[in-house]
Enzyme design. Sequence first.
Site: not given
Length: 246
Positions: A46-48, A51, A197
Site C-alpha cells: 500500500m502507498d502512504k 492511503t 511502498v
Amino acid sequence: IACPHALGLAIPLVTARSTSLGAKNGLLIRNRNALEAAKKIDSILMDKTGTLTEGAFKVHTVESLTKEYSEEQILAYFAALERTSTHPLAVGILTKAEAEKVTIPVATETKNMPGIGLSGKINQEEISIVTAVYLEKMGIVYDKKHFEELASLGNSISYLVRKGEAVGLIAQGDKIKSGAKAMIAALIADGIEPVMVTGDNAASAEMVANQLGINQVYAGLMPEDKEKIVKDYQKNKKFLSMFVIV
C-alpha cells in the site's frame, strides 16, 4: 441433490453482489477471480499518502536557500507551478499561499515529472519542484542534515530548483487516517504482512510505519520502482493484493 442450473445462477450472482458491496466501500475489484483467491493473500502493498494518511498536507516550513529570494517569493514560485496540479502537496502549498496573500506569478509550459515533481517557466526562467532523491541523482548540492531534521518530524519535503541550484524548500506534514492503525493490526492478526511502498522520504515513511506497526517499508520510490517491487512480490510470494483505502 444440487441443481446445476441453480448453481450456475447462484455463483455469478454472489460474485456480482460481493463486487458491488466492495465498490460501495471503496474496494475496486478488477478481476472477480481475486475473490476466490483472497484466502491465499499473504502480503498487501500500500502507498502512504492518501492511503494510510489523510493526504491533507499542511505547510510547516518555507525556506529560502539563497539571498536572491525571500521566503515569500519562494512560496509564490511554488504556488505558481502548483496551480495546475491536483496533488495533495500542491493543495497544501496553494492553501498556504492564499493564507499568506502572496502575489503568485504566472507560470507557463508547466509539465508533470512522474515521481519527481513538476517544472515550468516563470519570468522566462526554467523552474522545477523536485524531491531530495532527484537532487541526489542530479548531483545538486543541498543541506542533507537539515533535510533529515525536517524529515524526522514526519515532513514531506519539496525543493525549488533554478539553474541547477536548490533555491528554496517547503516542508509539509500529513495526518495518519483514524482507522489505519486498526486496519494494520487486523491484517497482522490474520497473518497478512502489510508493506508500505511510497515515493516519500524514508524518515517520514518510517515515522508513519512505526506508529502503525508496519515493519516492511520501501521509500523514495519512482513509479517504476513500485512496479518492480510488486512484480518481485508476485514472483516470490504465494499471492499478492494491491489496494487503496478511500
